[in-house]
Design a protein around this motif. Structure first.
Motif, short mmCIF file in Angstrom:
data_model
loop_
_atom_site.label_atom_id
_atom_site.label_comp_id
_atom_site.label_asym_id
_atom_site.label_seq_id
_atom_site.Cartn_x
_atom_site.Cartn_y
_atom_site.Cartn_z
N GLY A 108 34.45 52.94 54.21
CA GLY A 108 34.22 51.63 54.82
C GLY A 108 32.98 50.98 54.24
O GLY A 108 32.01 51.65 53.94
N ARG A 109 33.05 49.66 54.09
CA ARG A 109 31.90 48.90 53.61
C ARG A 109 31.04 48.50 54.79
O ARG A 109 31.48 48.45 55.93
N ALA A 110 29.79 48.21 54.50
CA ALA A 110 28.87 47.70 55.52
C ALA A 110 29.44 46.39 56.07
O ALA A 110 30.14 45.65 55.37
N GLU A 111 29.13 46.12 57.32
CA GLU A 111 29.65 44.91 57.97
C GLU A 111 29.26 43.67 57.16
O GLU A 111 28.10 43.47 56.80
N GLY A 112 30.26 42.85 56.83
CA GLY A 112 30.02 41.62 56.10
C GLY A 112 30.02 41.77 54.58
O GLY A 112 30.01 40.78 53.87
N ALA A 113 30.02 42.99 54.06
CA ALA A 113 30.00 43.20 52.61
C ALA A 113 31.40 42.97 52.04
O ALA A 113 32.38 43.47 52.57
N VAL A 114 31.46 42.20 50.97
CA VAL A 114 32.76 41.87 50.38
C VAL A 114 32.83 42.22 48.89
O VAL A 114 33.87 42.07 48.27
N GLY A 115 31.72 42.68 48.32
CA GLY A 115 31.69 42.96 46.89
C GLY A 115 32.40 44.25 46.52
O GLY A 115 32.70 45.09 47.35
N THR A 116 32.67 44.39 45.23
CA THR A 116 33.31 45.57 44.67
C THR A 116 32.25 46.60 44.31
O THR A 116 31.26 46.26 43.66
N LEU A 117 32.45 47.83 44.74
CA LEU A 117 31.57 48.92 44.31
C LEU A 117 31.99 49.34 42.91
O LEU A 117 33.19 49.40 42.61
N ILE A 118 31.02 49.65 42.07
CA ILE A 118 31.33 50.07 40.71
C ILE A 118 30.56 51.37 40.43
O ILE A 118 29.33 51.38 40.44
N VAL A 119 31.30 52.45 40.22
CA VAL A 119 30.69 53.71 39.80
C VAL A 119 30.40 53.55 38.31
O VAL A 119 31.31 53.54 37.48
N GLU A 120 29.12 53.38 37.97
CA GLU A 120 28.71 53.05 36.61
C GLU A 120 28.40 54.28 35.75
O GLU A 120 28.68 54.29 34.56
N ASP A 121 27.79 55.28 36.38
CA ASP A 121 27.26 56.40 35.60
C ASP A 121 27.28 57.66 36.45
O ASP A 121 27.08 57.60 37.66
N VAL A 122 27.51 58.79 35.81
CA VAL A 122 27.45 60.09 36.46
C VAL A 122 26.70 61.03 35.52
O VAL A 122 26.98 61.07 34.33
N GLU A 123 25.74 61.76 36.08
CA GLU A 123 24.96 62.72 35.29
C GLU A 123 24.91 64.04 36.03
O GLU A 123 24.75 64.07 37.24
N LEU A 124 25.04 65.14 35.30
CA LEU A 124 24.88 66.47 35.85
C LEU A 124 23.69 67.10 35.14
O LEU A 124 23.66 67.16 33.91
N ILE A 125 22.72 67.55 35.93
CA ILE A 125 21.50 68.14 35.37
C ILE A 125 21.42 69.58 35.84
O ILE A 125 21.39 69.84 37.05
#
Length: 138
Positions: A108-125
């Motif tokens: 669920g998105r925060a109340e009133g949020a309408v934007g698209t989430l974008i998973v940009e980067d993933v790093e494993l250290i």
């Protein structure tokens, strides 16, 4: 295209709740087999437009990261509202040597949020100790 698809970025629409978005990746470290030399394993995920009240389920190889320590930080120091880094310290859920699958599900998105989430980067250290963690190895 050059003959292969890229796993990132992953776009998650504001109404795309309940859909598991998966990304495969390979790990060359044997985290379990070399456990006495592993200092810390961290998984970092950069998500654009993520808000503090958004609800996500994140899984590594089918196991929820809900109980793992998660630190949040700015995705950018120039644009503090552009996104967040989620940094998980993996203690109970560890990556395996070879192919792994990371999944992100919008609950669920925060109340009133309408934007698209974008998973940009993933790093494993994977941080290692210079010596074994046990004093007397047998």
């Amino acid at each position: 295209q050059v003959g292969y698809s890229l796993p990132l970025p992953i776009d998650i629409g504001p109404n795309d709740t309940g859909t598991s978005h998966e990304m495969g990746f390979f790990v060359s470290d044997d985290v379990d087999g070399d456990a006495d030399r592993i200092k810390e394993v961290r998984l970092k995920i950069m998500i654009t437009d993520l808000l503090a009240d958004d609800r996500l389920t994140i899984r590594l190889n089918g196991e929820s990261l809900e109980t793992e320590l998660c630190r949040r930080s700015y995705g950018s120091f120039i644009n503090a509202y552009g996104g967040q880094w989620l940094e998980f310290v993996l203690e109970g859920v560890r990556p395996r040597k070879g192919r792994n699958v990371l999944s992100v599900t919008l609950d669920g998105r925060a109340e009133g949020a309408v934007g698209t989430l974008i998973v940009e980067d993933v790093e494993l250290i994977v941080e290692r100790h210079p010596y074994a963690s046990r004093l007397n190895r047998r």
